[in-house]
Every structure is written in C-alpha cells, then in structure tokens.
Design an enzyme around this catalytic site. Structure first.
Site, PDB file in Angstrom:
ATOM      1  N   VAL A  29     -23.328  14.396 122.363  1.00 56.74           N
ATOM      2  CA  VAL A  29     -23.127  14.669 120.932  1.00 56.74           C
ATOM      3  C   VAL A  29     -21.894  13.978 120.380  1.00 56.74           C
ATOM      4  O   VAL A  29     -21.718  13.899 119.165  1.00 56.74           O
ATOM      5  CB  VAL A  29     -23.019  16.188 120.652  1.00 56.74           C
ATOM      6  N   ASP A 144      -3.662  16.020 114.126  1.00 56.30           N
ATOM      7  CA  ASP A 144      -4.771  15.068 114.038  1.00 56.30           C
ATOM      8  C   ASP A 144      -5.940  15.675 113.276  1.00 56.30           C
ATOM      9  O   ASP A 144      -7.097  15.514 113.651  1.00 56.30           O
ATOM     10  CB  ASP A 144      -5.210  14.647 115.444  1.00 56.30           C
TER      11      ASP A 144
END
Length: 431
Positions: A29, A144
């Site tokens: 994924v 992030d």
C-alpha cells in the site's frame, strides 16, 4: 513463557517480507525511504492491519537510533488521532515490523480524487489539531506533517502517522526534516532553532490545500519555496531576520527586495471569513505569534466539532534521555529488543512474544556485543579519569551522560550506561 509462531517468507515489490503466520493476505500500500507498508489480515484479531517493514534497521547506528526513536514514540503516544501500534516483532533476518490499524487511504490520495466539501475540511482540520495538541503536550514535534502522513478511513476518522522524524522540543535542531511544500520558514531561515510551531505551519499549508485542492506553496527548490511564501506573507519582519543563525542565509534574505503582504481576504476571496482568519493565524512568519493547536481548537471555524472535555493532553512528557546518545549498533539493537519485550509485557498486541531459535541467537549475540561495548567504554572512561587525576563516578546517570556535551567523555558514559542497561534487558528474554 513466549509462544512460538512460524515465520513465512514472501516477496513484495522485490522486497522480502518475513512475518509470522498470524498475518495473511499481504498487499503493498505504500513505500517510503525507510520502509515498505503492506495491508494484511490479522487472523488472531480477525481484522485488517497495516504492516510496516523497517529496511535494514541495524545497518548503521543512525538507522538503529531512528527506528528505536519511532518505536518509543509509538509506544508512548496513545491518542485517537494518532496511529496506534498493535504489534511489533523481529524476524529471523533481523528486520523490524510495526503492525498498526489499517486506515484505507491518506489525505494526499483523497485530495487527488475529489475536492473536499466544507464540513470535511473542518472535520479533518479539527482532528489534525486535536492530535497535535496531544503530541505537543508530550514534548514532541512531529516535524514531517504532510497529507501523505495523514491517514483516513471510510468513517472519516483521521490519524497522524510516521513519527520517524519526530524530535524533542529542543532549541538546537537540524534543518532538512519536512517535505518542502509544508516546511515552516524558520526551518529554512535558521536551520537550528525551532519548536512545535513548525507543525502548526504545516497544518496551515494542509488546511489551505484542503480548501483549494492544490498546494499553497509548491516550491521547486529551497530558494523558490521561500520566494513564494514571501509573495503571500511579504518580507519577514526584522525580529524574525534577527534569529537567522546562518551567515549565508542572512545575506540571502537581506539581499531580497522588500515585499508587502497580500491580505488573506484578497488571496482567498471565495473562502468563508472564519476559515480565512484561522488560516492567517496559522501561517505567520514569526513562530511565536503563530496560533497554538490548543487555541486553534477553540476558534469559531471549528465550533461544530470543538469539545473541551474530549481534547486530551498527554499524561506524561516523552522521555528523550536517549536522544543525544551516540551508541554502537549492538547497544541500540538490544535496547530495541527490550522495548519489544516491554511492549508485549504491558499488553501490547496479544500480550505474547513471537520468538524462535534464531531470535534467541540474535539476543545472545547482541547482548555479548553490548556488554563488550559497555566494558570498553567504562575502561576508557576510567583510564581517562586516572590520567587527568579525576575520580568521578563512571556510572553517571544516562540523562547526564547524554546531555552533558561539555564533558569530553560524556559519550563513553552513555555507552557504558546504555550498554549495561541493554545487557540487563536482554537477560529478561532468556528467563
């Protein structure tokens, strides 16, 4: 005692996945710089999960420390809007696998498929800020935050993931940490000093992207990124310029022509006033004037979802004592083993350890290596102390050892202390 499960080896995108037979139906994924993520079925719990393989976690001390930090954070941070660690195991090939809930998609993919209606923008932003309030209260900066690190399921439940770059709230930081489009200006300008406000800037960029369906500051490079930020916000104020640490960066910023800010109401003409007001409070050059996650949650724009009784903070600050330690790979390895053991002991996953003969051999080898590193470090410390005429305690606390950068032998203290701790933890596996 530990249970024994069979490991099954398979190939995913040319990468070996070696997982226990508890997990089936692997499908890739996502792929990142540090790991491959597959969806799978947890046959024990009867539910879908995501399994992240950490690539070569013990190949270098830097990668080992990064993996250890991410594991510690995943264990400590437990909140509805953060990805939850359900299981962790070490394969016979010494790869680390994190098992978490499967969310279905991420915000980046969602934004590529359709424009978001107002209520979804509000609800997603609310959940992002609710998660950040908790993270920041634990003394952690994500560093992030971007759409691909925001996972969403079919019920629109949102979870922030990927804490591999997260850091302590520390006045001295490294610069290149977040994806450029979402990078706060203080990271570009100072490269050293920043705090939790960098996450608020990133959240503001994501907020704008949810509204408009495209990135607000799509910089082609570092210079272009700063330029398009000033197109909207104008030139940075003098008090921000005065915080710039790099002489070259200071010369660059002061050489630019003065720019006036564009009123947010003019830039976002079709957006409702409350949304524009909140966005403007999030995207402020001066980080100390940027709105906090806690204050943003009470903003009128988020009134439909705000609930002061259900926006928790962390029960305890995250312990960053290890973060400044420069330790050998074998010491990080055994410390990682101890964290895996502790996770299962306190009820993580199914409360049991997946182990085998190869795993026992890994523990024994790493324990011996860590013990050797600790002994050598302590011997070196004592030799240095004798030659300098000093007689201090070689078993300085880990906190002092890892944070006392002024002492020439502080890292030897850290290696000795963490090495001894690693041996102690590893011995628990063999009981």
């Amino acid at each position: 005692m530990a249970t024994h499960e069979e490991f099954i080896r398979t190939q995913v995108f040319g990468t070996v996945f070696e997982i226990t037979n508890r997990y089936t139906d692997l499908n890739p994924v996502g792929m990142g710089a540090f790991g491959l993520v597959c969806s799978a079925t947890d046959t024990l719990a009867g539910q879908p999960v995501a399994i992240k393989k950490i690539m070569k976690p013990f190949s270098t001390a830097v990668l080992a420390k990064r993996t250890y930090r991410e594991l510690k954070l995943l264990k400590h941070l437990r909140h509805e809007n953060l990805i939850c660690l359900q299981d962790i195991f070490l394969s016979p090939l010494e790869d680390i696998y994190f098992v978490t809930e499967l969310q279905g998609t991420d915000l980046h993919r969602l934004l590529q498929t359709r424009p978001l209606e107002k209520q979804f923008v509000q609800y997603f932003l609310y959940q992002i800020l609710r998660g950040l309030k908790y993270v920041h209260s634990a003394g952690v900066i994500h560093r992030d935050l971007k759409p691909s690190n925001i996972l969403i399921n079919e019920n629109c439940d949102l979870k922030i993931c990927d804490f591999g770059l997260a850091r302590i709230q520390d006045p001295q930081m490294t610069g290149y940490v977040s994806t450029r489009y979402y990078r706060a200006p203080e990271i570009m300008l100072t490269w050293q000093k920043y705090d939790v406000e960098v996450d608020i800037w990133s959240a503001g960029c994501i907020f704008s992207e949810m509204i408009e369906g495209k990135p607000l500051f799509p910089g082609k490079d570092h210079v272009h990124q700063f330029s398009i930020i000033t197109d909207l916000l104008g030139s940075p104020p003098r008090d921000v310029i005065n915080t710039i640490c790099s002489e070259n960066t200071l010369k660059f910023v002061t050489s630019l022509p003065h720019r006036d800010p564009v009123p947010f109401q003019e830039r976002f003409k079709t957006v409702e006033p409350d949304a524009v007001d909140l966005l403007e409070r999030m995207l402020v050059f001066d980080p100390k004037k940027r709105i906090t996650a806690a204050d943003a949650l009470v903003h009128p724009y988020l009134a439909p979802y705000h609930d002061p009784t259900d926006e928790p903070t962390a029960e305890a600050q995250f312990d960053w004592d290890f973060n400044d330690a420069d330790l050998p790979v074998d010491t990080w390895r055994v410390m990682m083993y101890s964290e895996i053991l502790d996770f299962h002991k306190i009820g993580g996953g199914d409360g049991q350890i997946d182990t085998n003969a190869a795993f026992d051999d890994q523990v024994a080898a790493a324990t011996a290596a860590a013990a050797h590193a600790a002994a050598m470090a302590q011997h070196h410390h004592q030799t240095q102390q004798q030659s300098s005429g000093k007689h201090t305690n070689p078993t300085t606390s880990s906190s002092a050892a890892t944070h006392n950068s002024n002492g020439p032998h502080s890292n030897h203290d850290a290696i000795a202390n963490y090495g001894n701790q690693a041996v102690h933890y590893a011995n628990e596996f063999q009981q």
